[in-house]
Design an enzyme around this catalytic site. Structure first.
Site, PDB file in Angstrom:
ATOM      1  N   LYS B  79      68.903 -10.457  -4.547  1.00 34.60           N
ATOM      2  CA  LYS B  79      68.346  -9.338  -5.305  1.00 34.60           C
ATOM      3  C   LYS B  79      67.121  -9.863  -6.044  1.00 34.60           C
ATOM      4  O   LYS B  79      67.137 -10.989  -6.560  1.00 34.60           O
ATOM      5  CB  LYS B  79      69.403  -8.818  -6.293  1.00 34.60           C
ATOM      6  CG  LYS B  79      68.978  -7.584  -7.088  1.00 34.60           C
ATOM      7  CD  LYS B  79      70.113  -7.098  -7.988  1.00 34.60           C
ATOM      8  CE  LYS B  79      69.725  -5.849  -8.774  1.00 34.60           C
ATOM      9  NZ  LYS B  79      70.837  -5.361  -9.631  1.00 34.60           N
ATOM     10  N   SER B 154      71.963  -0.413  -9.295  1.00 37.07           N
ATOM     11  CA  SER B 154      70.609  -0.861  -9.088  1.00 37.07           C
ATOM     12  C   SER B 154      70.433  -1.811  -7.903  1.00 37.07           C
ATOM     13  O   SER B 154      69.326  -2.013  -7.444  1.00 37.07           O
ATOM     14  CB  SER B 154      70.108  -1.578 -10.347  1.00 37.07           C
ATOM     15  OG  SER B 154      70.842  -2.766 -10.568  1.00 37.07           O
ATOM     16  N   SER B 178      76.217  -1.744 -11.038  1.00 40.41           N
ATOM     17  CA  SER B 178      75.120  -1.947 -10.089  1.00 40.41           C
ATOM     18  C   SER B 178      75.485  -2.728  -8.833  1.00 40.41           C
ATOM     19  O   SER B 178      74.682  -2.794  -7.906  1.00 40.41           O
ATOM     20  CB  SER B 178      73.950  -2.645 -10.777  1.00 40.41           C
ATOM     21  OG  SER B 178      73.251  -1.733 -11.579  1.00 40.41           O
TER      22      SER B 178
END
Lengths: 96, 487, 486
Positions: B79, B154, B178
């Site tokens: 990420k 997210s 997330s």
């Protein structure tokens, strides 16, 4: 909890955020609604409850031995800086 | 080589160790898929082809010499919230559009030490603030199950990448759901470990007391393998816990006979989609069949998690994001008139709308005259929610419920109203407030879209949570479903 | 201060916030060096720069030093203290917040005793002392239109010591600050270097009518880094407030800056605008928990503290309280004195006079520290021994001292090289007296006619003829007898 335009300007100032004339009313509306939403917490009885700042209660701060472990890398670190001169980060003149 | 991309981490690790295929082959296969998928899914912000192939060659050499760590030669994605030395780390923000970290996050370092090959950095909601991946400066990520739908957020890029089999595993972070929410919406497995289990060093902070790094994989077994390499004490993170990391893989096959499963009463509320609920109840019946004992458990304060979260997280974020001031790194506005102008315009231009909203909310709840009423009050209610969990785990071994109220929603469906968007995390936030390990596993399809089952355990019970997830995946194949067109 | 009437009508109220930089090797939350004077930003690592993703880890030595201070101030050491973030934007504050302690400081409720000018003691309460990180430096000179930021100092550990508003004059404030300066250096937790900013203070100053029980509105004078500036700034500020109030004005609560060139304080409105620090517990750090065993282990390391040492010196060596106070004002000076007395134990008062007199003057003149090694205690002891065994007179000793100071030789080497050994042979002194009397018949007649004052003239002539080496006591006795005709 309706926030005024002045309050939004004050918050934006504290947070150092430039808001466009279009953004201000949007935040005025949405922040007011968010505060209304979180305002439901006021109804909870927490008289005898200590605030919980951390998810792992009972843990204490660990201490680091006082040793210098770092060397000079300022050129590498300043590669991300918008403006530098003579090893200094530059900003517009600050008047004291 | 078309079968290479369908393999999970465990299978790839075995194949690489046995030299059935090389890391270069595996890496090339995944890079090709990533590049083909980019236009449709927008799952990546950076693809590091050359570096990846160099790492793959090094892994092959190590494997040939009989060396190499547990993940030697396996391509993974990070990420874009994890700092990677020499590779741009944007955090999904214009603020960090040109930011190249001079150091690696501990998680990045550990996975590299285990031999993993980094193929790129995945798209995400800006500074991890969002539940749909629509707040990214680099454009929204699309759900591989239906490109009109959001992948969740997210960690939407990581989730979409694993779901579309672009990578077998990806790192992610979870502040209010997330990892778990996009895992549910993309039909994969997502584990958020106990707060303090995985180092936060090098993970760009959103809300420090809630953020926790974790994994997105196809299966719980893969998650066990990857977490084992990521977890552990880090002297550079004061909130990292100095507890040995168990062998998660070895503990996967625990029998469920007598396992006390608590049904989270508050999660089966009116907001829960009826079909989604049905899939969750189907999974619970599977558990009963495996010998688990189900009881309903009530956590009366849990419904307050969303309002608590939307005080605590913005408060911490308003302070954490103050360092982005246009002085040492990050976006700087053109020709600032003075210092104030430099600050206000650099930040005004560098941050997107949702980030600014949260910074402003956080600034307000910490400010003089409001601190007690909002911030302190929220931390007190947080303590009540935590106490609910402590009580629950005196009765049961794990808590189970849905991960999200509904399957994936359409792009743009919830952007107009922040509160509607915030409520999407209603079932996931509690674990963050209390710092608990929680996993989301696919438990069926609703109108052709995946939904997730959430399993929450007490602190440091990752092994138990993983084994409960693994048990379901031994008797169901929901986690093996690949979205159409991505098989 | 002008106008005696004013001083009786108004009472000054002062509280000080002293910032002492802790003498650790590395910074409070990172492994960067804290050495002064490095090239710009050479000692600012990723943590000090507030890079995305980095985290603080607390330095054990900083905690130990704060506890040491707390114990020396007879304060309460918190079993649990908490770091908080103080949020504000400033270019020398990299993270946009300063990590400090707010509601739960590590040290609370201490006290420090100062000696007033009339010799009486006054106890000043110390409200709290907390740990925090320093900010960096903004440089304006030589940079047209821009300000340069050097973050080497960012993250340097500080202890902020907050007093109660219990000082009633600039002199008291200076006495308190000096005493704290002495203390932190005794404890070896701060180098006390005020020029480099290692020890500085903010003064909260207000005035009120004598008899009034409520405090007046205060102004905070920032960043005073010398004792002289503290005294001048406070006196100026007191005068300003009195004049303002007497002319019907009102004191505004604000931050002011002292301008040493103009000798005045001025408002820093630029820093004042709408400050709201939004303190909250730092989620990156856990509560600091200290148990009794830890606190006792620190207590065991405490040196003899200034007050105790002063009392001991007075008793052990028969010194006045004043002299003992001067000698213990720094640990190094007291160590020097005690080493001197150990090597020349015959006359501790004489030793005290020399250390406070000639030695201190010479050190001041050459701007040297007592432990600079320029004149080791053994050397001074050698000189004192020659005074007490009457090899040289006190007057000659001053000459020997200057020579020792200049070329580093021992007292004995100088005495013998220069032939300064005192003449104690009675017949030799008598011979010189006879010569002087023979050369000065007129003065002799006058003296014998009753002009007693001429005695001094004869002493001078004999000293001149002997190069000052005649033993003064013997000379006096012999001269008196001979001039008297004996």
């Amino acid at each position: 909890m309706a926030l005024t335009r002045e309050q939004i300007a004050g918050i934006a100032y504290l947070a150092r955020l430039d808001l466009t004339p279009g953004e201000a009313p949007v935040y005025q509306e949405s922040l007011s609604r968010i505060l209304d939403f979180v305002g439901q917490l006021a109804r909870v009885d927490t008289a005898s409850v200590a605030p919980m700042a951390h998810p792992l209660a009972g843990l204490a701060q660990r201490l680091r031995a006082d040793q210098v472990t770092e060397t000079d890398h300022h050129e590498q670190y300043q590669a991300n800086a918008p403006t530098v001169a003579a090893g200094l980060y530059l900003v517009p003149k600050v008047i004291e | 080589m078309s079968e290479l991309h369908g393999m999970g981490l465990v299978e790839l690790a075995a194949g690489l160790k046995a030299r059935r295929f090389s890391s270069v082959e595996v890496t090339e296969a995944h890079l090709a898929r990533i590049e083909r998928a980019q236009g449709e899914l927008n799952a990546f912000i950076s693809v590091t082809r050359e570096q990846a192939l160099a790492q793959a060659r090094a892994a092959d050499a190590a494997l040939a010499a009989g060396r190499g760590g547990a993940l030697a030669g396996i391509p993974i994605a990070h990420k874009d919230i994890f700092c990677t030395q020499g590779v741009r780390t944007t955090c999904g923000s214009r603020m960090l559009e040109n930011f190249v970290s001079p150091y690696d996050a501990t998680v990045v370092q550990k996975l590299q030490a285990a031999g993993a090959v980094m193929v790129g950095k995945t798209n995400m909601d800006e500074f991890a603030m969002g539940s749909s991946n629509e707040t990214s400066y680099y454009g929204p990520v699309r759900n591989p199950w239906d490109p009109k739908l959001v992948p969740g957020g997210s960690s939407g890029g990581s989730a979409a990448a694993v779901a579309a089999r672009l990578v077998p595993g990806a790192t992610a972070t979870d502040t209010g759901g997330s990892i778990r929410q996009p895992a549910a919406l993309c039909g994969i497995t997502g584990l958020k470990p106990t707060y303090g289990r995985v180092s936060r060093y090098g993970m760009v902070a959103f809300a420090s007391s809630l953020d926790q790094g974790g994994v997105l994989t196809v299966s719980a077994a893969d998650a066990a393998l990857m977490l084992g390499e990521m977890a552990g004490f880090d002297p550079r993170d004061s909130t990292s816990v100095d507890t040995p990391v168990p062998d998660y893989q070895a503990q996967l096959r625990q029998p469920l006979t007598g396992l006390k499963v608590g049904l989270l009463k508050e999660f089966f509320d009116k907001g829960l989609d009826a079909d989604n609920e049905q899939r969750v109840r189907d999974a619970l019946r599977v558990y009963e069949g495996l010998g688990a004992k189900l009881t309903e458990v009530s956590l009366p304060n849990l419904p307050l998690s969303v309002p608590v979260y939307y005080v605590v997280a913005p408060a911490e974020c308003s302070s954490n994001l103050a360092r982005f001031d246009g002085v040492r790194f990050g976006h700087r506005c053109d020709k600032p008139r003075d210092l104030m102008d430099l600050y206000c315009r650099s930040r005004g231009e560098g941050f997107g709308a949702e980030v600014k909203r949260r910074i402003m909310t956080g600034t307000y709840v910490l400010s003089a005259g409001y601190y007690d009423a909002y911030y302190l009050k929220a931390q007190r209610v947080r303590a009540l929610i935590n106490a609910d969990f402590v009580r629950a785990f005196q009765q049961v071994d794990v808590l189970i419920g849905p991960t999200t109220p509904t399957p994936a929603f359409a792009l743009g469906a919830k952007t107009a109203d922040p509160i509607t968007m915030y409520l999407n995390d209603i079932y996931t936030i509690g674990a963050n407030l209390a710092g608990l390990p929680a996993i989301s596993v696919p438990c069926g399809l609703v109108r052709g879209l995946p939904v997730g089952l959430q399993i929450v355990g007490p602190h440091f019970a990752e092994a138990r949570v993983l084994s409960v997830a693994h048990a379901l995946q031994q008797v169901t194949d929901w986690h093996r479903r690949v979205p159409e067109g991505w098989a | 201060m002008s106008g005696a009437g004013r001083e009786t009508a108004w009472e000054t109220v002062i509280g000080l916030e002293i910032h002492a930089q802790l003498a650790t090797q590395s910074k409070i939350f990172s492994g960067s060096a804290t050495t002064y004077g490095a090239a710009p930003n050479a000692q600012a690592n990723l943590v000090d720069l507030g890079y995305p993703g980095v985290l603080p880890v607390l330095n054990a030595a900083a905690v130990r030093m704060a506890v040491k201070l707390g114990l020396a101030l007879d304060a309460k050491i918190a079993a649990r203290s908490v770091f908080a973030r103080k949020n504000y934007f400033y270019p020398d504050l990299p993270k946009g917040y300063q990590i400090s302690q707010y509601e739960l400081p590590i040290v609370a409720q201490g006290q420090l005793t100062i000696v007033l000018e009339d010799g009486t003691y006054k106890r000043i309460g110390v409200t709290r002392a907390h740990l925090e990180e320093d900010a960096g430096k903004s440089l304006h000179e030589g940079l047209p239109g821009v300000t340069g930021i050097d973050l080497n100092r960012a993250g340097t550990p500080l202890v902020e010591i907050v007093s109660e508003p219990e000082m009633r004059s600039a002199r008291e404030a200076v006495a308190y600050m000096k005493k704290m300066h002495t203390l932190v250096r005794y404890l070896e937790i701060c180098d006390g270097n005020m020029q480099e900013g290692s020890f500085r203070c903010d003064a909260n100053v207000s005035v009120r009518r004598v008899g009034e029980t409520k405090f007046g509105t205060r102004a905070e004078i920032k960043n005073l880094n010398s004792f002289r500036f503290v005294e001048r700034a406070i006196n100026y500020e007191v005068q300003r407030q009195i004049e303002l109030l007497e002319s019907g004005g009102k004191v505004v609560q604000e931050t002011r800056l002292y301008d040493p060139d103009k000798g005045e304080t001025r408002s820093m409105r630029s820093k004042e605008e709408a400050n709201d620090y939004r303190y909250f517990p730092d989620p990156d750090l856990l509560p600091v928990e200290l148990d009794t065993a830890f606190i006792e282990s620190v207590r065991a390391e405490l040196p003899e503290l200034p007050d105790a040492r002063s009392a001991r010196l007075a008793g052990q060596y028969g010194l006045s309280a004043y002299d003992a106070g001067v000698l213990t004002a720094s640990r190094e000076l007291a160590d020097y004195y005690e080493e001197t007395v150990r090597l020349a134990p015959q006359d501790p008062k004489l030793a005290a006079n020399w250390v406070m007199g000639e030695l201190s003057a010479a050190l001041n003149r050459d701007n040297l520290a007592v432990d600079s090694g320029r004149l080791p205690a053994a050397r001074l002891a050698g000189l004192l021994t020659r005074i007490t065994d009457q090899t040289i007179s006190g007057k000659i000793a001053k000459e020997v001292f200057e020579a020792m100071w200049a070329d580093g030789a021992s007292a004995d080497e100088i005495i013998s090289a220069r032939g300064l050994k005192q003449i104690t042979d009675t017949s030799a002194i008598e011979r010189v007296i006879d010569e002087v009397m023979a050369k000065s018949p007129a003065q002799l007649a006058d003296y014998r006619a009753g002009k007693d004052k001429l005695f001094g003239f004869f002493v001078g002539q004999v000293m001149k003829a002997t190069g000052g080496k005649a033993n003064p006591a013997q000379l006096n006795e012999l001269l008196r007898r001979k001039l008297g005709g004996g």
